[in-house]
Each structure stands twice: as C-alpha cells, then as structure tokens.
Motif scaffolding. Sequence first.
Motif, mmCIF file in Angstrom:
data_model
loop_
_atom_site.group_PDB
_atom_site.id
_atom_site.type_symbol
_atom_site.label_atom_id
_atom_site.label_comp_id
_atom_site.label_asym_id
_atom_site.label_seq_id
_atom_site.Cartn_x
_atom_site.Cartn_y
_atom_site.Cartn_z
ATOM 1 N N TYR A 36 -2.302 -51.746 -0.133
ATOM 2 C CA TYR A 36 -1.513 -51.204 0.971
ATOM 3 C C TYR A 36 -1.911 -51.902 2.261
ATOM 4 C CZ TYR A 36 -5.365 -48.040 2.411
ATOM 5 O OH TYR A 36 -6.549 -47.505 2.826
ATOM 6 N N VAL A 37 -1.057 -51.759 3.258
ATOM 7 C CA VAL A 37 -1.307 -52.337 4.577
ATOM 8 C C VAL A 37 -1.265 -51.200 5.581
ATOM 9 C CG1 VAL A 37 -0.472 -53.923 6.353
ATOM 10 C CG2 VAL A 37 -0.314 -54.565 3.932
ATOM 11 N N ALA A 38 -2.322 -51.062 6.374
ATOM 12 C CA ALA A 38 -2.372 -50.066 7.442
ATOM 13 C C ALA A 38 -2.040 -50.775 8.752
ATOM 14 C CB ALA A 38 -3.752 -49.432 7.517
ATOM 15 N N THR A 39 -1.147 -50.173 9.538
ATOM 16 C CA THR A 39 -0.775 -50.741 10.826
ATOM 17 C C THR A 39 -0.818 -49.638 11.878
ATOM 18 O OG1 THR A 39 0.760 -52.181 9.617
ATOM 19 C CG2 THR A 39 0.932 -52.167 12.018
ATOM 20 N N PRO A 40 -1.733 -49.744 12.846
ATOM 21 C CA PRO A 40 -1.789 -48.742 13.918
ATOM 22 C C PRO A 40 -0.784 -49.062 15.024
ATOM 23 C CG PRO A 40 -3.693 -50.190 14.034
ATOM 24 C CD PRO A 40 -2.871 -50.643 12.876
ATOM 25 N N TYR A 41 -0.124 -48.018 15.522
ATOM 26 C CA TYR A 41 0.851 -48.146 16.602
ATOM 27 C C TYR A 41 0.479 -47.211 17.745
ATOM 28 C CZ TYR A 41 3.916 -50.697 13.439
ATOM 29 O OH TYR A 41 4.442 -51.631 12.585
ATOM 30 N N ALA A 42 0.704 -47.680 18.975
ATOM 31 C CA ALA A 42 0.551 -46.846 20.166
ATOM 32 C C ALA A 42 1.953 -46.459 20.623
ATOM 33 C CB ALA A 42 -0.168 -47.624 21.266
ATOM 34 N N LEU A 43 2.135 -45.186 20.971
ATOM 35 C CA LEU A 43 3.445 -44.681 21.390
ATOM 36 C C LEU A 43 3.350 -44.040 22.772
ATOM 37 C CD1 LEU A 43 3.261 -44.401 18.156
ATOM 38 C CD2 LEU A 43 5.215 -42.937 18.410
ATOM 39 N N THR A 44 4.416 -44.139 23.505
ATOM 40 C CA THR A 44 4.584 -43.382 24.736
ATOM 41 C C THR A 44 5.685 -42.374 24.448
ATOM 42 O OG1 THR A 44 3.948 -45.294 26.057
ATOM 43 C CG2 THR A 44 5.071 -43.493 27.200
ATOM 44 N N VAL A 45 5.330 -41.084 24.478
ATOM 45 C CA VAL A 45 6.212 -40.016 24.017
ATOM 46 C C VAL A 45 6.493 -39.054 25.170
ATOM 47 C CG1 VAL A 45 6.450 -38.136 22.339
ATOM 48 C CG2 VAL A 45 5.165 -40.188 21.732
ATOM 49 N N LEU A 46 7.761 -38.639 25.313
ATOM 50 C CA LEU A 46 8.082 -37.599 26.282
ATOM 51 C C LEU A 46 7.300 -36.355 25.915
ATOM 52 C CD1 LEU A 46 9.862 -37.092 28.779
ATOM 53 C CD2 LEU A 46 11.593 -36.181 27.232
ATOM 54 N N ARG A 47 6.613 -35.790 26.877
ATOM 55 C CA ARG A 47 5.656 -34.703 26.650
ATOM 56 C C ARG A 47 6.283 -33.439 26.084
ATOM 57 N NH1 ARG A 47 1.261 -33.513 31.310
ATOM 58 N NH2 ARG A 47 1.734 -35.672 31.726
ATOM 59 N N GLU A 48 7.518 -33.149 26.419
ATOM 60 C CA GLU A 48 8.160 -31.911 25.975
ATOM 61 C C GLU A 48 9.210 -32.194 24.918
ATOM 62 O OE1 GLU A 48 9.705 -29.671 29.219
ATOM 63 O OE2 GLU A 48 7.929 -29.975 30.441
ATOM 64 N N ALA A 49 9.346 -31.265 23.993
ATOM 65 C CA ALA A 49 10.398 -31.380 22.990
ATOM 66 C C ALA A 49 11.749 -31.262 23.671
ATOM 67 C CB ALA A 49 10.246 -30.285 21.949
ATOM 68 N N VAL A 50 12.707 -32.080 23.229
ATOM 69 C CA VAL A 50 14.054 -32.080 23.779
ATOM 70 C C VAL A 50 15.004 -31.666 22.681
ATOM 71 C CG1 VAL A 50 15.841 -33.520 24.828
ATOM 72 C CG2 VAL A 50 13.441 -33.972 25.337
ATOM 73 N N PRO A 51 15.657 -30.513 22.792
ATOM 74 C CA PRO A 51 16.575 -30.077 21.748
ATOM 75 C C PRO A 51 17.670 -31.118 21.511
ATOM 76 C CG PRO A 51 16.240 -28.335 23.364
ATOM 77 C CD PRO A 51 15.595 -29.572 23.922
#
Length: 143
Positions: free
Chosen positions: A127-142
């Motif tokens: 298998y291959v492991a790949t780490p990703y960094a994300l910038t996510v909107l802090r609040e859930a958006v319906p």
Amino acid sequence: MSVMMPDYAAAVVAHLRAQSAVLAFAPSARIAMHIPDSADMPENWIIVSPAGGRGPIGRSPYLSARLDVMTYGVTGYEAMRGARIVAGVLTPPGRSTRIRQLDCVIAEVAMEAGFIRLQTPREGWPYVATPYALTVLREAVPA
C-alpha cells in the motif's frame, strides 16, 4: 451555542466516490474510512483516515486539518497507481482544489510529504500512504 464541526474525512470519501478516474481504480464500496475485517485482500482499496491537524487558523473561519490516504493494490505498482490517481483528483496540477461534499467545504488541499510505499506487517500487502493538509471551513454548512 454549539457549532458542529464538519466531517472532512467523510467529505473526501464522498468526493473520491464521485470521480470516474478513482472509480476505475476501486469501486465505490472499496473507498472508505476503514477496511472491514471480512475484506478479501489484496484488492484495490482507498482508505481515508483523519490524522489531526493544527486546528483553528487565527480568527479566520477556517481550520487546518490533516488526513492520510492509503491506497492498497494487488501489487506495489497498483498501489502506487491508485495513489497517483487520488493525488490527481485532490491536488490537480495547474489549479486549486475546492471540495464541497456533505456538510463540508474544503478550501484547499496540499500533499504534505509525498508518497510513502509500505506493506502490511503480517500479510505483506502493498500500500501507499499519502498525507494531505487541508484547509476546512470551521462550521458545517448544510447542503
């Protein structure tokens, strides 16, 4: 008032399941957040796993998160091919990524450390492991 955090890992799973190139590598049922104990291996699988992150980014409405994507294959070549397909979807060359799936908005995705080729300790499945960094909107958006 309590603010619900978005499930960014589930959003990435939903995004990958909507991509034809990814589905050509692994069917939708084998794109998940964990491999069931009863899974026949080795098979082509894509596993998305939340891996923490730094949390809120100052006063902005975003947070920094990390996730690892593991691509399993029948051979090491297949596992790497899957990792490259996923990378092409999450970090397409020449343009930025913005993902809106489920109740989550991911503003940016960046590969954090490249592809890491591994094998399961007991069975030796590649298998291959790949780490990703994300910038996510802090609040859930319906949706």
